[in-house]
Design an enzyme around this catalytic site. Sequence first.
Site, PDB file in Angstrom:
ATOM      1  CD  GLU C 120      -2.683  -1.175  -0.097  1.00 46.44           C
ATOM      2  OE1 GLU C 120      -3.345  -0.189  -0.461  1.00 46.44           O
ATOM      3  OE2 GLU C 120      -2.564  -2.209  -0.776  1.00 46.44           O
ATOM      4  CE  LYS C 249      -5.721 -16.983  13.388  1.00 48.14           C
ATOM      5  NZ  LYS C 249      -5.183 -18.204  12.784  1.00 48.14           N
ATOM      6  CG  ASP C 324      -2.276 -16.534  12.250  1.00 48.23           C
ATOM      7  OD1 ASP C 324      -2.644 -16.139  11.131  1.00 48.23           O
ATOM      8  OD2 ASP C 324      -2.798 -17.496  12.839  1.00 48.23           O
ATOM      9  CG  HIS C 419      -5.770  28.868   7.955  1.00 48.87           C
ATOM     10  ND1 HIS C 419      -4.488  28.480   8.286  1.00 48.87           N
ATOM     11  CD2 HIS C 419      -6.413  29.071   9.129  1.00 48.87           C
ATOM     12  CE1 HIS C 419      -4.370  28.472   9.601  1.00 48.87           C
ATOM     13  NE2 HIS C 419      -5.527  28.819  10.136  1.00 48.87           N
TER      14      HIS C 419
END
Lengths: 428, 428, 428, 428
Positions: C120, C249, C324, C419
């Site tokens: 990524e 999990k 894992d 701003h």
Amino acid sequence: MAGDGEHQNNTGTPARVGTGRDEQAQVLAKLRSGTLKLYELEKSLAPLDAVQVRREFIESETNTSLEHIGAFSIDIGRVVERNCENMIGAVQVPVGVAGPVLVNGEYAHGEFWLPLATTEGALVASVNRGCSAIGKAGGADVRILHDGMTRAPVFAVESIVHAKQVVDWVETHRETLAGVAQGTTSHGKLTGIVPYVAGTNVFIRLEFDTKDAMGMNMVTIASAKIADEIAKETGARLVALSGNMCTDKKPAAINGIMGRGRSTVAGVALSHDLITRVFKTDAATMVEVNTRKNLVGSARAGAMGFNAHAANVVAAMFIACGQDAAHAIDGATCMTTIDLTPTGVYVAVTLPSLPVGTVGGGTGVGTQQECLKMLGVAGGGDPPGANARKLAEIIATGVLAGELSLVGALAAQHLARAHKELGRGEKR
Amino acid sequence: MAGDGEHQNNTGTPARVGTGRDEQAQVLAKLRSGTLKLYELEKSLAPLDAVQVRREFIESETNTSLEHIGAFSIDIGRVVERNCENMIGAVQVPVGVAGPVLVNGEYAHGEFWLPLATTEGALVASVNRGCSAIGKAGGADVRILHDGMTRAPVFAVESIVHAKQVVDWVETHRETLAGVAQGTTSHGKLTGIVPYVAGTNVFIRLEFDTKDAMGMNMVTIASAKIADEIAKETGARLVALSGNMCTDKKPAAINGIMGRGRSTVAGVALSHDLITRVFKTDAATMVEVNTRKNLVGSARAGAMGFNAHAANVVAAMFIACGQDAAHAIDGATCMTTIDLTPTGVYVAVTLPSLPVGTVGGGTGVGTQQECLKMLGVAGGGDPPGANARKLAEIIATGVLAGELSLVGALAAQHLARAHKELGRGEKR
Amino acid sequence: MAGDGEHQNNTGTPARVGTGRDEQAQVLAKLRSGTLKLYELEKSLAPLDAVQVRREFIESETNTSLEHIGAFSIDIGRVVERNCENMIGAVQVPVGVAGPVLVNGEYAHGEFWLPLATTEGALVASVNRGCSAIGKAGGADVRILHDGMTRAPVFAVESIVHAKQVVDWVETHRETLAGVAQGTTSHGKLTGIVPYVAGTNVFIRLEFDTKDAMGMNMVTIASAKIADEIAKETGARLVALSGNMCTDKKPAAINGIMGRGRSTVAGVALSHDLITRVFKTDAATMVEVNTRKNLVGSARAGAMGFNAHAANVVAAMFIACGQDAAHAIDGATCMTTIDLTPTGVYVAVTLPSLPVGTVGGGTGVGTQQECLKMLGVAGGGDPPGANARKLAEIIATGVLAGELSLVGALAAQHLARAHKELGRGEKR
Amino acid sequence: MAGDGEHQNNTGTPARVGTGRDEQAQVLAKLRSGTLKLYELEKSLAPLDAVQVRREFIESETNTSLEHIGAFSIDIGRVVERNCENMIGAVQVPVGVAGPVLVNGEYAHGEFWLPLATTEGALVASVNRGCSAIGKAGGADVRILHDGMTRAPVFAVESIVHAKQVVDWVETHRETLAGVAQGTTSHGKLTGIVPYVAGTNVFIRLEFDTKDAMGMNMVTIASAKIADEIAKETGARLVALSGNMCTDKKPAAINGIMGRGRSTVAGVALSHDLITRVFKTDAATMVEVNTRKNLVGSARAGAMGFNAHAANVVAAMFIACGQDAAHAIDGATCMTTIDLTPTGVYVAVTLPSLPVGTVGGGTGVGTQQECLKMLGVAGGGDPPGANARKLAEIIATGVLAGELSLVGALAAQHLARAHKELGRGEKR
């Protein structure tokens, strides 16, 4: 109701009942011998007599005096038919008023006195303080963001292929299903159909505009017809008319995300000055209390409510106003937010699933109807739906008042402790 | 009510009030001019008069008759002090009875008539059918698995290092904190201390045995002392006495996992024959309905309740028995399970967080106390705690009856439809 | 790898494999005819040959070149036995480094370079910026609050009475069960037993100190013995060794509340000056972004993670370090909090269920072990458990760096827009 | 890898790098002195050289050999630009194959070999067994129920009145916003806009058809434009482009309810005979294991996943196929259902938020692309979107295989224990 024109007789004084004492004694004997069922009393006795005999039977069975339970004033002719089987009387829940509270809604405008049916000491006083603050702040903004009552039948299908076929059929027959619904009700209107699949379970979440009714009944009747049509056309087996994706009377993420009942949000801007005067605290401390308690604390607890005590106000107003008390569960899944603003704080409550109505259910019971009248919302609204929405706006404002007050109180204590500690020269 | 002189006068007949009409008129004038606050009435008037004047004021403000709300019979001397500020009267919630239901608990033994305060038609009848089935099945097993009321103050700390220090201090000073709690209450007993950290937020979840009280009040008082001690010794800032990890009146996973109030489970074995006779369905269909609706449906909805309508029974019994109605939210997070067994089904309800008491709160209000007496649980138990636990067992049985009945009804409809479809030769 | 003949040949060049081309061709033919199963290759071939033949078979079956997948350098002797059946090669996941990051933990002290295996874009750069800020701030505080790996077998019981009996037996036989566990492992130690009931389902959540191992294997072996003992002594039927209350999990509230793996919290104080220089924003804006996005947004979404992108860092470090990867689900249930302080902000991440180990699982694979070595945590620690805890502290710091960076970036954009809008004279 | 001159040199042999050893030494010296930043290496060196120098620097800093991490074969020209900053090499994750598995989808037809990148022993073998069962059963049904990638910017508004105005503006300007989106991407298409309010927080959940891309990037770019437009037109302040109601990389109810990525469901019917032969158990036991573990256990744990180990398969296939590994969190929120049928069982997995793509992200990395090619889904599909959907169908089938296998194994053990106990004459 019962013969004297003033109140009905609820205290067992023989003279006022429509049935003679002898007859009642015979009925009691039958109940005791088991030849008559407790729920059959209304078949042979007038409502008031049936209730009295039943109460006497229970008094004798439990060896208890139920004098107060018998001392009701409400007209029970409709109650025993529509609201409560096997009736023996009524419990009296104390009602306090908070307010007046100034509401700037789309349906509710102006000041309202909030009826709160509760036995929890300090609740009314707390809400009252919040109402006062709201008034000083110029009133609470309220808006309804979504409005729809839902029912989600669950179907069993043969396979996930079948599931997809059912979903596809439903999505291409929205008009057909709307027509089916139309045939069952002149009040409700089908406004949404969303299918969900979980393996061989297909849920079709049907949403209706129910106008001034809370609407579960009309929605259930219409849903039954729709479900039959779906079953007939797709071969899906209808397993339960409510498949729990509705979701009724269980806290559920789906209600927060899709909305259910009247999704309502209320907010108010409090100035620094007002915070100091009414709540004896400051803006930053209110924000801190809300963040640490209502956001972080609830998140850490795995909670589905991000508020201080919305349930208290929802339950108390629901009981007062003849709403379904079990719906407090749905109604109270509230999120309270407090923003720091240049001028103070903006406090808001978001109630995505507030199921309320002003007709049907318990709204017609004497005392409850009086509470609705106090709010100017008894019966159907003009246009239809306006009264129920107005009630939702008022309840949301009550919740806002309660949140303001409790968060304010906690913040005041926090600030006081902090000052005290500083005064003692303690390191914090 | 009315007419016997024993009860207070609630119907506005001038002659019976303790205060003269003139005096009341003066007070009303002050209220209208704002020189007297609505909540100050009890300072100068007897409770009954104060309530009457306040009601008249509200009637006039809202242009509404509150005749029924004024028609209460309960003694309000304590109510206006302990249960409800700004009282104007009471709402009457119809009470029906279901039962008798046979309970085989550790505290509740034998048959009980369940009082249900509700305006939802069909509820009492439904629970009644469930009670009947339970009786035919030899009664419901009930057990309490855990018992403890909780409060979790939230503290702000300077850093996560500080957080760890606070946690360590708390874990090594359990005896100290138990001693602090002991000083505040003769009834409650500190039974657990669990710290949780979320960044700079430290929550200390304190658990107490509160005997026959629901106990939030004593727990809050004791927790305040403990929180002060922790703050003093560790330098943590107490932000809110309730940090929402308690978790009170919000559905929360922590209550399911740690337990809160009386964690109660009830179950009953139904034979094939009983299923057929009472519910007109069969075991497999009941299991299917429960799985698809209560397990899969709730899971798919992101719900925190895995039941059909536990909230209905919890709310109705809570209102009847003077429990805190907002606690129905905690109490109703129920899971219903149905197992297929060699002889039929075993149906169970698990209620991990059922907060109930038989002393304090609304339990002393006349009508509510009568309901508790019907169940033989009014006031403190012997040994202390026995009455509250007995009440929890009875309520859990009521929930079981409600679940049985609704799942049974859905299963019967499902089975009927299936037969009908088969009869029409349709492929399913 | 690489020309020396000592390592396995991964590039398919015939000369370097231990098996002749003819033999391989025969094996391939058997695979194609179905007389040899793909997973049986290791029985007759050396690991490297088996993997090559299998890869060739798959290449031919799928008509694909798997040249890169075949180009691994790791020693696969143990891998094919312990880590991966039916191996055909390896995927190469790019590893970038972020850091060094300064960690002030109880196990990790000093600067560390964080290996992140990811595809990524921008992730490593983002974490790197966070590491830089942490360094400038004097390092991140890290603490482990709880440490224990869990398994929760589920038993079926006959009734809720039986359920209570099982719970009671377990609670009075903790020593017995600890002894049973002891017999199965010299490394792990039973540290907790918590029973849960859901109708006729009894879950016994067993917690172990697993030292430097993530520990699911040893925990499962010990749990099996314990479960057998419970079944034998109580008559409960063991249905599944994992009953999902472990919870492994799956994101689960129980892990947040009870802790699982290494419950770790990390925090850092950023000064106003540092916020301006590194993040081009200010303290109030960082707090606002965190509140509106990570707290309110996640709550509104029904999310179980209250963070910006903890999962990115957890997944990338897990893959790099041989953890894992499916445990990223448990590990990433993080809450990020940002407090406004007198000097700037205090940012913290709380990871209640971070399951990591430095021995066993994928930690021995060549590349993964190198990453662990980079962090000084490969293999068992001294004392046992120290390495795994050090790894947890480092990963938590990485998560903190990632959160800092992303929230900072969002805040900077927000501030810039504000701003700009002000500059344009727009009303906001 | 190594020795053929075609691939890049990853093993540090000087002769093959594009940069001289002297030059590298100078660069290393600059890194050590701090005059050159680690991330600046690619500015002056070729990718391969930059990676090598960086790795050597890290080796020296951490006193570690990173030989295997340096032994990659993938072409890193694009990787260092698009996938990974500060790259030092790659970790090798072992890949095993399961299958072939027979898929009857709308996009995937026929047999597929599933690549699983994992270090968890037994996983591939387990999935393999499930694939075998699926094959014997005639293949798995798979359907995609919904397809859309989402981003939900969060805006701050002044009041809840303002919130309602923003919502109203958005709902009446869908076409405008679709046009804005259109200008940013030729691939993606805005398919949904859903506003959510939480007090002064307005979230606009934007959904896109992203064809074969997982799509977060294009969605984020389009969302930024849309958010700017909304801010400009309504005066709402954009606080964060991702407001966590997207919800990305956090388990969230909203994804289950609204769908995210490719909402996919897969199922298979297993006959009694097949259950006996492959799984050594029976239908009723499989159903019991699934109900008690995956439904009741997960519900009781407050879990957001109702499955056995979906995460294992999702993570392993995501890593193999170049998906964003952190997305395993979203992808693994799976519900597994098992129905008893007249002929055996029907097992299904429902994955409401499976975010996958076959172009972009890590899909172009050498090894990962080979895995996609194995499945016939590398690159864009015909029609666009077909490849990504095919990949989703295959992954869902892999998850189904994993669930089948683990539930089957647990059921076999359960049944074996039950038989054994019966054989011993024990009372259960």
